[in-house]
Design a protein around this motif. Structure first.
Motif, PDB file in Angstrom:
ATOM      1  N   ILE A 157       0.856  -1.204   0.000  1.00  0.00           N
ATOM      2  CA  ILE A 157       0.000   0.000   0.000  1.00  0.00           C
ATOM      3  C   ILE A 157       0.883   1.242   0.000  1.00  0.00           C
ATOM      4  O   ILE A 157       0.773   2.084  -0.885  1.00  0.00           O
ATOM      5  CB  ILE A 157      -0.946  -0.014   1.214  1.00  0.00           C
ATOM      6  N   CYS A 158       1.742   1.351   0.994  1.00  0.00           N
ATOM      7  CA  CYS A 158       2.780   2.395   0.976  1.00  0.00           C
ATOM      8  C   CYS A 158       4.027   1.743   0.389  1.00  0.00           C
ATOM      9  O   CYS A 158       4.686   0.921   1.034  1.00  0.00           O
ATOM     10  CB  CYS A 158       3.033   2.923   2.381  1.00  0.00           C
ATOM     11  N   LEU A 159       4.350   2.109  -0.838  1.00  0.00           N
ATOM     12  CA  LEU A 159       5.277   1.305  -1.628  1.00  0.00           C
ATOM     13  C   LEU A 159       6.733   1.502  -1.269  1.00  0.00           C
ATOM     14  O   LEU A 159       7.530   0.562  -1.367  1.00  0.00           O
ATOM     15  CB  LEU A 159       5.063   1.607  -3.118  1.00  0.00           C
ATOM     16  N   ASN A 160       7.116   2.724  -0.873  1.00  0.00           N
ATOM     17  CA  ASN A 160       8.540   2.983  -0.653  1.00  0.00           C
ATOM     18  C   ASN A 160       8.724   4.174   0.280  1.00  0.00           C
ATOM     19  O   ASN A 160       7.744   4.739   0.798  1.00  0.00           O
ATOM     20  CB  ASN A 160       9.250   3.227  -1.990  1.00  0.00           C
ATOM     21  N   ALA A 161       9.991   4.552   0.488  1.00  0.00           N
ATOM     22  CA  ALA A 161      10.325   5.614   1.441  1.00  0.00           C
ATOM     23  C   ALA A 161       9.881   6.995   0.972  1.00  0.00           C
ATOM     24  O   ALA A 161       9.883   7.939   1.764  1.00  0.00           O
ATOM     25  CB  ALA A 161      11.831   5.613   1.705  1.00  0.00           C
ATOM     26  N   THR A 162       9.506   7.135  -0.297  1.00  0.00           N
ATOM     27  CA  THR A 162       9.015   8.434  -0.775  1.00  0.00           C
ATOM     28  C   THR A 162       7.538   8.641  -0.453  1.00  0.00           C
ATOM     29  O   THR A 162       6.980   9.694  -0.751  1.00  0.00           O
ATOM     30  CB  THR A 162       9.209   8.563  -2.297  1.00  0.00           C
ATOM     31  N   GLY A 163       6.897   7.633   0.135  1.00  0.00           N
ATOM     32  CA  GLY A 163       5.473   7.746   0.452  1.00  0.00           C
ATOM     33  C   GLY A 163       4.557   7.464  -0.720  1.00  0.00           C
ATOM     34  O   GLY A 163       3.363   7.784  -0.664  1.00  0.00           O
ATOM     35  N   GLU A 164       5.089   6.861  -1.780  1.00  0.00           N
ATOM     36  CA  GLU A 164       4.263   6.524  -2.939  1.00  0.00           C
ATOM     37  C   GLU A 164       3.237   5.473  -2.546  1.00  0.00           C
ATOM     38  O   GLU A 164       3.569   4.478  -1.898  1.00  0.00           O
ATOM     39  CB  GLU A 164       5.148   6.007  -4.076  1.00  0.00           C
ATOM     40  N   LEU A 165       1.977   5.689  -2.952  1.00  0.00           N
ATOM     41  CA  LEU A 165       0.883   4.823  -2.525  1.00  0.00           C
ATOM     42  C   LEU A 165       0.255   4.102  -3.710  1.00  0.00           C
ATOM     43  O   LEU A 165       0.150   4.666  -4.797  1.00  0.00           O
ATOM     44  CB  LEU A 165      -0.202   5.647  -1.816  1.00  0.00           C
ATOM     45  N   ALA A 166      -0.172   2.865  -3.490  1.00  0.00           N
ATOM     46  CA  ALA A 166      -0.990   2.139  -4.458  1.00  0.00           C
ATOM     47  C   ALA A 166      -2.448   2.411  -4.124  1.00  0.00           C
ATOM     48  O   ALA A 166      -2.861   2.309  -2.964  1.00  0.00           O
ATOM     49  CB  ALA A 166      -0.697   0.643  -4.396  1.00  0.00           C
ATOM     50  N   VAL A 167      -3.237   2.747  -5.142  1.00  0.00           N
ATOM     51  CA  VAL A 167      -4.614   3.158  -4.893  1.00  0.00           C
ATOM     52  C   VAL A 167      -5.518   2.650  -6.013  1.00  0.00           C
ATOM     53  O   VAL A 167      -5.096   2.534  -7.169  1.00  0.00           O
ATOM     54  CB  VAL A 167      -4.710   4.703  -4.786  1.00  0.00           C
ATOM     55  N   THR A 168      -6.748   2.313  -5.655  1.00  0.00           N
ATOM     56  CA  THR A 168      -7.794   2.013  -6.630  1.00  0.00           C
ATOM     57  C   THR A 168      -8.731   3.205  -6.695  1.00  0.00           C
ATOM     58  O   THR A 168      -9.209   3.676  -5.655  1.00  0.00           O
ATOM     59  CB  THR A 168      -8.581   0.747  -6.243  1.00  0.00           C
ATOM     60  N   LYS A 169      -8.981   3.700  -7.909  1.00  0.00           N
ATOM     61  CA  LYS A 169      -9.738   4.941  -8.079  1.00  0.00           C
ATOM     62  C   LYS A 169     -11.076   4.643  -8.778  1.00  0.00           C
ATOM     63  O   LYS A 169     -11.131   3.937  -9.775  1.00  0.00           O
ATOM     64  CB  LYS A 169      -8.940   5.949  -8.906  1.00  0.00           C
ATOM     65  N   PHE A 170     -12.140   5.223  -8.233  1.00  0.00           N
ATOM     66  CA  PHE A 170     -13.484   5.093  -8.793  1.00  0.00           C
ATOM     67  C   PHE A 170     -13.981   6.486  -9.167  1.00  0.00           C
ATOM     68  O   PHE A 170     -14.225   7.314  -8.279  1.00  0.00           O
ATOM     69  CB  PHE A 170     -14.446   4.481  -7.772  1.00  0.00           C
ATOM     70  N   ALA A 171     -14.121   6.756 -10.439  1.00  0.00           N
ATOM     71  CA  ALA A 171     -14.702   8.021 -10.888  1.00  0.00           C
ATOM     72  C   ALA A 171     -16.206   7.818 -11.069  1.00  0.00           C
ATOM     73  O   ALA A 171     -16.634   6.890 -11.763  1.00  0.00           O
ATOM     74  CB  ALA A 171     -14.064   8.477 -12.200  1.00  0.00           C
ATOM     75  N   VAL A 172     -17.008   8.681 -10.459  1.00  0.00           N
ATOM     76  CA  VAL A 172     -18.454   8.487 -10.420  1.00  0.00           C
ATOM     77  C   VAL A 172     -19.166   9.741 -10.907  1.00  0.00           C
ATOM     78  O   VAL A 172     -18.929  10.836 -10.379  1.00  0.00           O
ATOM     79  CB  VAL A 172     -18.933   8.153  -8.988  1.00  0.00           C
ATOM     80  N   GLU A 173     -20.026   9.575 -11.906  1.00  0.00           N
ATOM     81  CA  GLU A 173     -20.892  10.661 -12.347  1.00  0.00           C
ATOM     82  C   GLU A 173     -22.250  10.522 -11.668  1.00  0.00           C
ATOM     83  O   GLU A 173     -22.737   9.403 -11.465  1.00  0.00           O
ATOM     84  CB  GLU A 173     -21.063  10.633 -13.870  1.00  0.00           C
ATOM     85  N   PRO A 174     -22.881  11.632 -11.324  1.00  0.00           N
ATOM     86  CA  PRO A 174     -24.151  11.543 -10.590  1.00  0.00           C
ATOM     87  C   PRO A 174     -25.303  11.075 -11.469  1.00  0.00           C
ATOM     88  O   PRO A 174     -25.423  11.457 -12.626  1.00  0.00           O
ATOM     89  CB  PRO A 174     -24.384  12.991 -10.117  1.00  0.00           C
ATOM     90  N   VAL A 175     -26.131  10.217 -10.914  1.00  0.00           N
ATOM     91  CA  VAL A 175     -27.383   9.770 -11.528  1.00  0.00           C
ATOM     92  C   VAL A 175     -28.438   9.820 -10.430  1.00  0.00           C
ATOM     93  O   VAL A 175     -28.374   9.043  -9.478  1.00  0.00           O
ATOM     94  CB  VAL A 175     -27.281   8.339 -12.096  1.00  0.00           C
ATOM     95  N   TRP A 176     -29.382  10.741 -10.546  1.00  0.00           N
ATOM     96  CA  TRP A 176     -30.364  10.926  -9.489  1.00  0.00           C
ATOM     97  C   TRP A 176     -31.644  10.162  -9.777  1.00  0.00           C
ATOM     98  O   TRP A 176     -32.235  10.311 -10.856  1.00  0.00           O
ATOM     99  CB  TRP A 176     -30.700  12.409  -9.333  1.00  0.00           C
ATOM    100  N   TYR A 177     -32.089   9.368  -8.810  1.00  0.00           N
ATOM    101  CA  TYR A 177     -33.421   8.769  -8.841  1.00  0.00           C
ATOM    102  C   TYR A 177     -34.329   9.757  -8.110  1.00  0.00           C
ATOM    103  O   TYR A 177     -34.297   9.853  -6.874  1.00  0.00           O
ATOM    104  CB  TYR A 177     -33.390   7.400  -8.173  1.00  0.00           C
ATOM    105  N   LEU A 178     -35.104  10.524  -8.853  1.00  0.00           N
ATOM    106  CA  LEU A 178     -35.795  11.700  -8.312  1.00  0.00           C
ATOM    107  C   LEU A 178     -36.700  11.407  -7.120  1.00  0.00           C
ATOM    108  O   LEU A 178     -36.662  12.154  -6.132  1.00  0.00           O
ATOM    109  CB  LEU A 178     -36.566  12.398  -9.431  1.00  0.00           C
ATOM    110  N   PRO A 179     -37.531  10.354  -7.146  1.00  0.00           N
ATOM    111  CA  PRO A 179     -38.339  10.082  -5.951  1.00  0.00           C
ATOM    112  C   PRO A 179     -37.489   9.827  -4.710  1.00  0.00           C
ATOM    113  O   PRO A 179     -37.815  10.278  -3.615  1.00  0.00           O
ATOM    114  CB  PRO A 179     -39.146   8.832  -6.349  1.00  0.00           C
ATOM    115  N   GLY A 180     -36.376   9.101  -4.892  1.00  0.00           N
ATOM    116  CA  GLY A 180     -35.507   8.802  -3.764  1.00  0.00           C
ATOM    117  C   GLY A 180     -34.787  10.033  -3.243  1.00  0.00           C
ATOM    118  O   GLY A 180     -34.630  10.204  -2.027  1.00  0.00           O
ATOM    119  N   VAL A 181     -34.331  10.909  -4.147  1.00  0.00           N
ATOM    120  CA  VAL A 181     -33.661  12.141  -3.715  1.00  0.00           C
ATOM    121  C   VAL A 181     -34.632  13.025  -2.932  1.00  0.00           C
ATOM    122  O   VAL A 181     -34.285  13.589  -1.883  1.00  0.00           O
ATOM    123  CB  VAL A 181     -33.096  12.897  -4.934  1.00  0.00           C
TER     124      VAL A 181
END
Length: 392
Positions: A203-227
């Motif tokens: 996770i923290c790969l080395n002494a420089t603090g480089e990190l392994a990460v999984t990224k999720f980009a999410v666009e909004p989708v609204w269900y109007l009754p629920g919102v």
């Protein structure tokens, strides 16, 4: 190396060419293997929908099939999201959504089409773009009251509904993308030197603090009754709702349109300058793709731990602050809080839990930078005015 004859030079040149060809073939083979692995993961995920599970089931890797999901809740976000556009929908019975894919970026898409830099019927090619990790399905995905602001199948929609896209010529795009990356922030190297972060090579790969990460980009989708229900909107009677709708659409009050949903729809219509008339003319369209920024989820460690009820979760929810997060402005302290959140997320992931940072693209808690800077000025002049003006 000294060559004894032109023949030796020719042989060496031929050998080098063969090696280059082998290298290129290996690269192509590697890409093909990655593509096959991605498609196998996707097929595995699709098969997991075949075994229905209940809300309380311990098995989080299987769930109801997409058609079952659609039957369980009216206009649920598990349906293909097809906003109305010239090339979107060719059959009237295909579920539709109000708005356009990409949120605010749809305006740039329109500009590219208008300037002839992009064909109006252009459809993106999603070859080899499958999610980098396999996620879900979960029972919450089948409940419209559980998830109201995003499409839980947004990361696999083009592949899950591939046959529908081909047979009905639907323009379908993912609203979620998942990838893996490395993260480098200068403060994290200091965190390692100070002993707050310990490199583990995973996770923290080395002494420089480089990190392994999984990224999720999410666009909004609204269900109007629920919102509307989630925000407690529209605490007035059905009669007053119908009366207000009469002002917009004479002799019409849509059935199946609750007072609270109607209040939300009218407010969205009026406060976006009437940009989305379907909000008041198409009560059957329950999904809205708002022209706002989305969010990015940064997951440290195994992404499956996020849904593990036995795992501890370190979570930082952070609203975008361009001045501090990116440019280090001293007018606020957003970036230090963000760095602290990243550190705590990494440490929890290293302990076997889950570390998550959710980064919302809504500057200043959705005020926007213009209003935000006006507030800054008001604070600076507080000693003179004694009472800052109200903005927003």
């Amino acid at each position: 190396m000294e060559l004894s004859s032109p023949a030796d030079a020719a042989s060496l040149s031929q050998l080098l060419n063969i090696l280059r060809d082998l290298r290129d073939e290996n690269r192509q083979l590697f890409k093909a293997v990655r593509s096959i692995e991605g498609r196998l993961d996707l097929l595995s995920l699709q098969r997991s929908y075949q075994t229905p599970i209940s809300e309380g089931s311990q098995d989080a890797r299987t769930g109801p099939s997409p058609p079952d999901m659609q039957r369980q809740s009216l206009e649920n976000t598990t349906q293909p999201i097809c906003p109305p556009s010239p090339s979107s929908v060719t059959k009237p019975d295909v579920p539709e959504a109000i708005g356009a894919h990409g949120g605010s970026y749809s305006v740039y898409h329109a500009l590219a089409v208008a300037s002839k830099d992009l064909d109006v019927d252009h459809k993106p090619d999603f070859t080899n773009t499958e999610p980098a990790v396999n996620l879900g399905p979960f029972p919450q995905w089948a409940n419209a009251k559980k998830i109201v602001s995003l499409d839980p199948l947004g990361h696999i929609a083009p592949w899950l509904f591939e046959s529908t896209v081909r047979s009905e010529n639907i323009h379908l795009r993912p609203t979620i993308a998942i990838t893996k990356a490395h993260m480098k922030l200068p403060e994290l190297e200091h965190s390692v030197r100070a002993g707050r972060l310990v490199p583990d090579g995973k996770i923290c790969l080395n002494a420089t603090g480089e990190l392994a990460v999984t990224k999720f980009a999410v666009e909004p989708v609204w269900y109007l009754p629920g919102v509307a229900e989630r925000f407690g909107i529209g605490k007035h009677s059905h009669d007053s709702h119908c009366a207000s709708v009469h002002q917009l659409r004479p002799r019409t009050c849509l059935t199946g349109w609750s007072p609270d949903e109607g209040t939300l729809r009218r407010s969205l219509f009026e406060n976006t300058g009437g940009s989305f008339p379907e909000l008041i003319t198409r009560g059957d369209m329950k999904l809205f793709l708002p022209p706002i920024g989305g969010l990015t989820v940064y997951c440290f460690g195994d992404p499956s731990r996020m849904s593990d009820p036995t795992a501890k979760l370190a979570l930082r929810i952070h609203d975008e602050c361009n001045g501090s997060d990116v440019f280090g402005s001293d007018i606020c302290t957003c970036r230090p809080y963000l760095i602290f959140g990243v550190e705590e997320a990494v440490k929890e992931a290293q302990r076997g839990g889950s570390g998550v940072v959710v980064y919302f693209r809504k500057e200043g808690r959705a005020l926007g930078e213009v209003t935000k800077y006006l507030v800054y000025n008001a604070r600076k002049n507080l000693s003179i005015t004694m009472k800052p003006p109200l903005h927003g």
